[in-house]
Design a protein around this motif. Structure first.
Motif, short mmCIF file in Angstrom:
data_model
loop_
_atom_site.label_atom_id
_atom_site.label_comp_id
_atom_site.label_asym_id
_atom_site.label_seq_id
_atom_site.Cartn_x
_atom_site.Cartn_y
_atom_site.Cartn_z
N PRO A 29 0.81 -1.24 0.00
CA PRO A 29 0.00 0.00 0.00
C PRO A 29 0.83 1.27 0.00
CG PRO A 29 -0.90 -1.59 1.55
CD PRO A 29 0.42 -2.13 1.10
N PHE A 30 2.04 1.24 0.58
CA PHE A 30 2.90 2.42 0.57
C PHE A 30 3.32 2.79 -0.85
CE2 PHE A 30 3.12 0.93 4.84
CZ PHE A 30 3.41 2.01 5.63
N PRO A 34 1.34 6.78 -3.55
CA PRO A 34 1.97 7.83 -4.36
C PRO A 34 1.81 7.61 -5.86
CG PRO A 34 3.63 6.42 -3.38
CD PRO A 34 2.34 6.06 -2.75
N LEU A 35 1.80 6.35 -6.30
CA LEU A 35 1.58 6.08 -7.72
C LEU A 35 0.19 6.51 -8.15
CD1 LEU A 35 3.33 2.63 -8.16
CD2 LEU A 35 3.96 4.77 -9.28
N THR A 36 -0.80 6.22 -7.32
CA THR A 36 -2.17 6.62 -7.64
C THR A 36 -2.30 8.14 -7.69
OG1 THR A 36 -3.02 4.63 -6.58
CG2 THR A 36 -4.57 6.44 -6.93
N ALA A 74 9.31 6.96 -8.01
CA ALA A 74 10.44 7.25 -7.13
C ALA A 74 9.98 7.44 -5.69
CB ALA A 74 11.17 8.51 -7.62
N ALA A 75 8.85 8.15 -5.50
CA ALA A 75 8.32 8.32 -4.15
C ALA A 75 7.88 6.98 -3.56
CB ALA A 75 7.14 9.30 -4.18
N ALA A 76 7.27 6.13 -4.38
CA ALA A 76 6.87 4.81 -3.92
C ALA A 76 8.07 3.98 -3.48
CB ALA A 76 6.09 4.08 -5.01
N ILE A 170 -7.63 -7.83 -9.75
CA ILE A 170 -8.13 -8.89 -8.88
C ILE A 170 -6.98 -9.62 -8.20
CG2 ILE A 170 -9.36 -11.09 -8.85
CD1 ILE A 170 -11.11 -10.01 -11.10
N GLY A 171 -5.89 -9.86 -8.96
CA GLY A 171 -4.73 -10.52 -8.37
C GLY A 171 -4.09 -9.70 -7.26
N GLY A 172 -3.98 -8.38 -7.47
CA GLY A 172 -3.40 -7.52 -6.44
C GLY A 172 -4.25 -7.47 -5.18
N LEU A 173 -5.58 -7.36 -5.36
CA LEU A 173 -6.48 -7.33 -4.19
C LEU A 173 -6.46 -8.66 -3.45
CD1 LEU A 173 -9.55 -5.39 -5.64
CD2 LEU A 173 -7.80 -4.54 -4.08
N ALA A 174 -6.38 -9.76 -4.21
CA ALA A 174 -6.32 -11.07 -3.57
C ALA A 174 -5.04 -11.22 -2.76
CB ALA A 174 -6.43 -12.17 -4.62
N PHE A 175 -3.92 -10.74 -3.31
CA PHE A 175 -2.64 -10.82 -2.59
C PHE A 175 -2.70 -10.04 -1.27
CE2 PHE A 175 1.59 -9.02 -1.74
CZ PHE A 175 2.31 -10.20 -1.57
N LEU A 176 -3.41 -8.89 -1.29
CA LEU A 176 -3.49 -8.07 -0.09
C LEU A 176 -4.48 -8.63 0.93
CD1 LEU A 176 -3.42 -4.42 -1.50
CD2 LEU A 176 -1.67 -5.53 -0.11
N TRP A 177 -5.64 -9.08 0.46
CA TRP A 177 -6.73 -9.37 1.38
C TRP A 177 -6.93 -10.85 1.70
CZ3 TRP A 177 -9.13 -6.11 4.45
CH2 TRP A 177 -9.05 -4.74 4.15
N LEU A 178 -6.41 -11.75 0.87
CA LEU A 178 -6.64 -13.17 1.14
C LEU A 178 -6.03 -13.60 2.47
CD1 LEU A 178 -7.84 -15.80 0.17
CD2 LEU A 178 -5.73 -16.26 -1.09
N PRO A 179 -4.77 -13.22 2.80
CA PRO A 179 -4.25 -13.61 4.13
C PRO A 179 -5.08 -13.05 5.28
CG PRO A 179 -2.48 -12.86 2.69
CD PRO A 179 -3.76 -12.51 2.00
#
Length: 432
Positions: A29-30, A34-36, A74-76, A170-179
């Protein structure tokens, strides 16, 4: 009530791969934020012009979008690299015993070997190392980053359809929220093994409610978080107001850098520096007045207020920068004094930012392990410290239940902060 620790084998844990995946999961998320922000500010007409000239979506991305997003990238990188360089909680839980990360070495030299000079020297060396990427980012910003991604220019195959991007999302959200969802799900399992399903049950929530030690640590954490957030709002609000409304003054850049330093310093460095400060103050108070000032809840509160101050200052400064000063100038032209202008005009306008900053500082304090471990004493064991010490011994289903409760509370606080900031933005738009 003491719960049995799991004796089931965990073949995927305590490896370098598990440690790296855990750190990526924690700091992803960090990088997204900044990318967003950078991508939302880009000029879409440039990409549309490239597409109108016949460039495929993939070529537009590599030759236009990617260079435009370089400052955010770069900020990310900095937002991930700096805290990860001093990380020791995740390596301590998931990494192998021989993983020699800087944060773990610093922690061991300070708490196990009691070599304070060496620990301080390691902290200074880590700071010197982190100055290099920060300065590089500043140089890139000053240079505009033109041509920074020139080697990537060229032709390429375009994505087949929007389904590819949806699949990536979907893959990114699954990586973050599945655990996290798995942890919450196993909190309702009746089985004694923490990661084995044994049927739906509230057994471990009842056990958690009967655990007096955890309840005492939770109550202490709530009091410290509330006090630290309140102090952070008072000091951070004034800091943000000075940076946004006081104009240019001698040393303003240094003042702003010092106020925002806790945002970029690794937590192990911040915790060690605050501990050394408290030790020096304790010795000075004992020598001058005979006071025996021990470390405990008060020192944890002050340390968390120091961290929260930086976040509150950023929120308040952003709010004041986006406001039209004409309202304050009009009140002054009508004869109102500076204090009256601040109390009747400025304060109501920044009130949503202050509330959001309080909630943010409260959540940060409630979640902190590293800084509290450095500055606390026997009477200052917070809930995250207690959980971390138990996790280093083994995992229990009761910890799953506690994590589910913390997740619910944190989600409620963050949702409330988001609602306040959303109302803050709409109010600013109407005022503009």
């Amino acid at each position: 009530m003491r719960l049995g620790l799991t004796e089931a084998p965990l073949p995927l844990l305590y490896t370098d791969a598990a440690m790296y995946l855990g750190m990526v999961h924690a700091y992803l998320p960090f990088a997204v934020l900044p990318l967003t922000a950078t991508l939302l500010r880009r000029d879409l007409s440039v990409e549309e012009a490239a597409a109108d000239l016949g460039a495929s979506p993939w070529v537009v991305f590599r030759t236009v979008t990617l260079p435009l997003s370089a400052p955010g990238a770069a900020a990310a990188f900095l937002l991930v690299f700096i805290p990860a360089a001093g990380e020791f909680v995740i390596p301590g839980l998931l990494g192998p015993p021989d993983a020699l990360l800087v944060g773990r070495v610093l922690w061991a030299e300070f708490f196990q070997n009691r070599d304070w000079p060496l620990a301080a020297a390691l902290a200074v060396a880590l700071l010197a190392l982190l100055i290099l990427p920060i300065r590089l980012f500043q140089r890139l910003e000053e240079g505009g980053l033109e041509g920074g991604f020139a080697p990537f220019a060229g032709s390429g195959a375009a994505p087949r359809d929007i389904g590819v991007r949806r699949l990536g999302l979907i893959g990114g959200l699954a990586f973050l929220w599945l655990p996290i969802l798995l942890l919450v799900g196993y909190a309702f399992s009746a089985d004694r093994i923490p990661f084995q399903w044994g049927g739906f049950s509230l057994r471990w929530f009842r056990a958690l409610a009967a655990n007096e030690r955890m309840l005492e640590a939770a109550w202490l954490s709530l009091r410290i978080a509330a006090g630290a957030a309140t102090l952070a709002v008072l000091l951070g609000g004034m800091t943000g107001w000075v940076l946004a409304r006081h104009g240019r003054f001698h040393g303003k850049a240094l003042f702003g850098a010092l106020a925002g330093a806790p945002l970029v310093l690794p937590e192990v460095v911040t915790g060690l520096s605050l501990l050394l400060l408290f030790v020096v103050l304790q010795g000075a108070a004992e020598a001058a007045f005979g006071w025996q000032l021990g470390r405990g809840a008060a020192t944890v509160l002050l340390a968390h207020a120091t961290l929260g101050l930086a976040y509150v200052a950023v929120v308040v400064q952003a709010r004041l920068t986006g406001l039209d000063p004409a309202l304050e100038e009009a009140a002054a032209d009508l004869g109102a004094g500076p204090f009256t202008v601040f109390r009747t005009v400025t304060l109501p306008l920044i009130a949503p930012a202050l509330v959001a900053g309080w909630l943010l500082a409260f959540t940060l304090s409630l979640d902190d392990v590293v800084v509290a471990s450095f500055v606390s004493g026997p009477a200052g064991t917070t809930l995250p410290m207690l959980v971390f010490s138990q996790l280093r011994v083994g995992l229990t289903p009761e910890i799953n239940a506690l994590a589910a409760v913390i997740l619910a509370v944190a989600g409620l606080l963050l949702g409330l902060a988001a609602a306040i900031l959303g109302r803050n933005g709409r109010g600013g738009a109407r005022a503009g």
